[in-house]
Write a protein that holds these residues in place. Structure first.
Motif, PDB file in Angstrom:
ATOM      1  N   LEU A  97      60.126 -43.685  52.883  1.00 38.73           N
ATOM      2  CA  LEU A  97      60.507 -42.759  53.946  1.00 38.73           C
ATOM      3  C   LEU A  97      61.142 -43.540  55.077  1.00 38.73           C
ATOM      4  N   GLY A  98      62.245 -43.046  55.555  1.00 35.73           N
ATOM      5  CA  GLY A  98      62.911 -43.702  56.675  1.00 35.73           C
ATOM      6  C   GLY A  98      62.302 -43.273  57.991  1.00 35.73           C
ATOM      7  N   GLU A  99      62.838 -43.843  59.043  1.00 36.33           N
ATOM      8  CA  GLU A  99      62.365 -43.436  60.365  1.00 36.33           C
ATOM      9  C   GLU A  99      62.907 -42.063  60.712  1.00 36.33           C
ATOM     10  N   ASN A 100      62.132 -41.394  61.497  1.00 44.64           N
ATOM     11  CA  ASN A 100      62.533 -40.044  61.862  1.00 44.64           C
ATOM     12  C   ASN A 100      63.842 -40.066  62.654  1.00 44.64           C
ATOM     13  N   ILE A 101      64.721 -39.165  62.284  1.00 46.19           N
ATOM     14  CA  ILE A 101      66.003 -39.070  62.973  1.00 46.19           C
ATOM     15  C   ILE A 101      66.077 -37.690  63.609  1.00 46.19           C
ATOM     16  N   ILE A 102      66.428 -37.692  64.868  1.00 40.45           N
ATOM     17  CA  ILE A 102      66.594 -36.395  65.525  1.00 40.45           C
ATOM     18  C   ILE A 102      68.044 -36.007  65.397  1.00 40.45           C
ATOM     19  N   PHE A 103      68.272 -34.954  64.670  1.00 38.76           N
ATOM     20  CA  PHE A 103      69.638 -34.472  64.518  1.00 38.76           C
ATOM     21  C   PHE A 103      69.723 -33.070  65.056  1.00 38.76           C
ATOM     22  N   LYS A 104      70.495 -32.916  66.093  1.00 37.45           N
ATOM     23  CA  LYS A 104      70.640 -31.623  66.720  1.00 37.45           C
ATOM     24  C   LYS A 104      72.116 -31.437  67.029  1.00 37.45           C
TER      25      LYS A 104
ATOM     26  N   GLU B 281      85.424 -29.401  65.578  1.00 39.10           N
ATOM     27  CA  GLU B 281      84.866 -30.240  66.635  1.00 39.10           C
ATOM     28  C   GLU B 281      83.632 -30.965  66.120  1.00 39.10           C
ATOM     29  N   GLU B 282      83.509 -32.191  66.514  1.00 42.16           N
ATOM     30  CA  GLU B 282      82.337 -32.947  66.077  1.00 42.16           C
ATOM     31  C   GLU B 282      81.102 -32.427  66.804  1.00 42.16           C
ATOM     32  N   VAL B 283      80.025 -32.224  66.060  1.00 39.97           N
ATOM     33  CA  VAL B 283      78.809 -31.691  66.680  1.00 39.97           C
ATOM     34  C   VAL B 283      77.627 -32.657  66.590  1.00 39.97           C
ATOM     35  N   GLY B 284      77.747 -33.697  65.816  1.00 39.00           N
ATOM     36  CA  GLY B 284      76.618 -34.618  65.754  1.00 39.00           C
ATOM     37  C   GLY B 284      76.832 -35.694  64.707  1.00 39.00           C
ATOM     38  N   ARG B 285      75.953 -36.671  64.776  1.00 36.61           N
ATOM     39  CA  ARG B 285      76.012 -37.763  63.808  1.00 36.61           C
ATOM     40  C   ARG B 285      74.617 -38.110  63.341  1.00 36.61           C
ATOM     41  N   VAL B 286      74.552 -38.665  62.151  1.00 37.02           N
ATOM     42  CA  VAL B 286      73.281 -39.151  61.621  1.00 37.02           C
ATOM     43  C   VAL B 286      73.465 -40.605  61.243  1.00 37.02           C
ATOM     44  N   ARG B 287      72.637 -41.419  61.840  1.00 41.17           N
ATOM     45  CA  ARG B 287      72.728 -42.849  61.586  1.00 41.17           C
ATOM     46  C   ARG B 287      71.807 -43.257  60.446  1.00 41.17           C
ATOM     47  N   GLY B 288      71.856 -44.492  60.096  1.00 40.92           N
ATOM     48  CA  GLY B 288      70.870 -44.994  59.146  1.00 40.92           C
ATOM     49  C   GLY B 288      71.384 -46.074  58.225  1.00 40.92           C
ATOM     50  N   HIS B 289      72.577 -45.900  57.691  1.00 39.92           N
ATOM     51  CA  HIS B 289      73.056 -46.884  56.718  1.00 39.92           C
ATOM     52  C   HIS B 289      73.455 -48.182  57.413  1.00 39.92           C
ATOM     53  N   PHE B 290      73.345 -49.255  56.647  1.00 42.38           N
ATOM     54  CA  PHE B 290      73.745 -50.559  57.172  1.00 42.38           C
ATOM     55  C   PHE B 290      75.124 -50.948  56.662  1.00 42.38           C
TER      56      PHE B 290
END
Lengths: 291, 339
Positions: A97-104, B281-290
């Motif tokens: 499980l990864g760290e919690n990500i807040i996506f809104k 329009e961009e509304v958000g991003r999700v990070r995580g990958h290296f």
């Protein structure tokens, strides 16, 4: 199908191994409790070869869920490939499980604005926490402007300053904003201003810093009166200041006691250092000038 | 949302795909192995062994019984999803860059790479949806792409009417899926910028293409007209359309792997970008990958999405309520009946 194991708050699932080393392992005992839970007692040999008795209390909850029959069928497929023969459920070597990500989603998202803001704010708050507020007058943990001694005591080094400043500004042309080549001179340092801009109460009531004691490790229930009573034994106490929390009105654990005479202060310092007051032992020292 | 990290691959991911019901994820990477996962908890269901080279592409048929893969060993293979048995191998002269099942699962296309004197080819096979059946070796359609540059991506339109291809030079072409005739050819992306991905809307009447020119474009299937353009600040490797009622597109990309070591994760822009499909329009991003995101895929039921990165991980994200609740003011007004 979901069986909730070990509901929170139950920690008694691993018990001490028993001293007798009977080789036979009894089958797990399952008893049904009145509150609908089940208690399972298992005895097994752990990795170190010790006999371990484990008591588990399990509460079974049935959650009904509609599912696509094809999906349900696929869930029961036996694993294959590198996973052949492995049990149901994710394995830690392939699934984590990864760290919690807040996506809104937000209208008008700008890169670096939304997600970076939060950590930055955290940093600021943390820096504030880390930053120790230290009064330049009494070394207490409040701002210099809030210091109770600010009227009576100048910050360290300031007493010497005016003289120097006078020498510097004395050579300059009289008054005038930006007069001469020396750039801006604040009004109170200008030659004319020196006479008028006298510091309120300056010098006259300036507390004799040499006769002030800093008392720390004071009980939070202490009152200024108590301190005055204790310290008055050694001479005339001119002032007692006990730092209190603004909200709770409890003592913060340190105080300042000023004497009229430095020798009294000296005696008090020696006597009172290590004195038991309340449930704490006082620490008394001469108030240091802040650097 | 807490992403589930799937670490079954030792090398960079190249493609990830959801099954039609969204319960399975299939991933391929450069390490020759195909992995199948349960999307709900990230459990690995199994692996498919047999390929001798890096894998470029994977697709599963609508009933989640057959799995097609293609890779650098110049083969396209068909697998039994349930048992992992290899059902069929088609051999070619160059590597397979893209495979895709048609909407009904009755046809399978494969795209071969243009290399060493070979042209890009598109092969279409009729597939019998039965794991015990003998699959044909003869393509029902074979298109040799000689006039256009190298084909990078391809797919079947609705009702198997067209085959749409994306090319190395940023152009998009439309072919008749029965005769193999080229019907239309447009240059929607910047010239010379490779089309890196092509994904369909749920009904395949429009599709999204991503390109190295840092944009993704929504195209109409019939006319190839550009409906929407999404501008990003990094070369894109993949773009996906979320199913209704959510109106998003998800873009994935990042700097090329060779530049990665000189940049931090943030500067590398290794994020999944969410754009509003209609308002661009961009509304958000999700990070995580290296590393750069090589592929993003959306669960056809809309509950989650996953991304495969150059870092060897697949990250599965199950959406939180804000994702489902988000609406523009005009959308809310329309719901209240003002328009």
């Amino acid at each position: 199908m979901a069986a909730v194991q070990n509901p929170p708050g139950r920690t008694d699932w691993a018990e001490e191994s028993e001293p007798d080393l009977a080789t036979a392992i009894p089958p797990p005992q399952i008893t049904k409790n009145k509150d609908g839970t089940e208690t399972i007692v298992t005895v097994f040999i752990n990795e170190d070869g010790k006999r371990v008795k484990r008591t588990q209390r399990i509460k079974k909850t049935i959650v009904k869920k509609k599912e696509n029959p094809r999906v349900a069928e696929r869930k029961s497929w036996p694993k294959m490939g590198q996973e052949t023969g492995r049990e149901m459920g994710p394995r830690p070597d392939t699934t984590t499980l990864g760290e919690n990500i807040i996506f809104k989603p937000v209208i008008g998202f700008k890169s670096g604005q939304q997600q970076e803001k939060a950590p930055e704010e955290d940093k600021k708050a943390e820096a504030l926490k880390k930053m120790q507020i230290k009064c330049r007058i009494c070394s207490g943990d409040h701002f210099t402007t809030k210091c109770p001694f600010k009227d009576t005591m100048a910050p360290e080094g300031e007493a010497a300053q005016p003289a120097d400043m006078d020498a510097v500004t004395g050579g300059e042309a009289a008054g005038g904003l930006g007069a001469g080549g020396g750039g801006y001179v604040p009004p109170h340092l200008r030659k004319g201003g020196a006479a008028t801009g006298e510091r309120m109460g300056g010098g006259k009531f300036e507390r004799d810093d040499l006769a002030t004691l800093r008392v720390t490790n004071v009980s939070e229930f202490a009152e200024e009166g108590d301190l005055r009573e204790m310290f008055a034994r050694f001479g005339h106490v001119t002032r007692v200041f006990l730092a209190k929390d603004r909200e709770t009105q409890k003592a913060k654990g340190f105080a300042f006691v000023s004497y009229a005479d430095r020798s009294d202060a000296q005696v008090a310092c020696e006597r009172m250092d290590g004195y038991g007051f309340g449930h704490l032992i006082l620490r008394v020292e001469f108030a240091k000038k802040s650097t | 949302m807490r992403p589930i990290l799937l670490s079954g691959h030792e090398r960079a991911l190249t493609q990830v795909k959801f099954s039609k019901e969204g319960d399975f994820i299939f991933s391929v990477s450069k390490d020759h192995v195909v992995c199948a996962w349960y999307s709900a908890n990230g459990e690995r269901f199994g692996t498919y062994h047999g390929h001798q080279g890096a894998l470029w592409t994977v697709d599963v048929n609508p009933t989640t019984t057959l799995l097609a893969t293609g890779g650098a060993d110049s083969t396209m293979r068909l697998w039994d999803v349930k048992t992992g048995k290899l059902l069929k191998t088609w051999d070619y002269l160059t590597s397979i860059k893209r495979v895709e099942f048609s909407e009904d699962g009755k046809q399978l296309l494969g795209v071969t790479e243009k290399r060493t004197g070979q042209l890009s080819n598109i092969y279409v096979y009729d597939i019998i949806n039965d794991v015990d059946a003998e699959q044909t070796s003869e393509p029902s359609l074979h298109i040799v792409v000689d006039e256009l540059p190298r084909v990078t991506v391809a797919g079947f339109s609705y009702l198997n009417k067209y085959i749409i291809t994306g090319h190395e030079d940023g152009s998009i072409a439309q072919w008749d899926a029965k005769t193999g005739e080229m019907l239309n050819n447009v240059y929607s992306h910047e010239d010379g910028m490779l089309v890196s991905d092509l994904q369909w809307s749920a009904d395949r009447t429009y599709f999204i293409t991503s390109s190295k020119d840092k944009t993704a474009k929504l195209h109409d299937t019939n006319t190839l007209e550009v409906l929407k353009t999404y501008v990003a600040d990094t070369p894109l490797n993949s773009a996906a359309i979320t199913p209704d009622p959510q109106q998003y597109v998800i873009l994935g990309g990042g700097q090329a792997a060779m530049d990665v070591t000189t940049t931090s994760a943030r500067q590398g822009k290794f994020e999944a970008r969410f754009y509003h499909k209609i308002f661009e329009e961009e509304v958000g991003r999700v990070r995580g990958h290296f590393g750069p995101l090589n592929y993003v895929a959306v669960d056809p039921t809309g509950k989650c999405y996953c991304s495969g990165g150059e870092d060897g991980y697949v990250r599965v994200h199950h959406f939180d309520p804000p994702y489902f609740d988000f609406k523009y003011e005009v959308e809310r007004e329309r719901e209240r009946g003002k328009f």
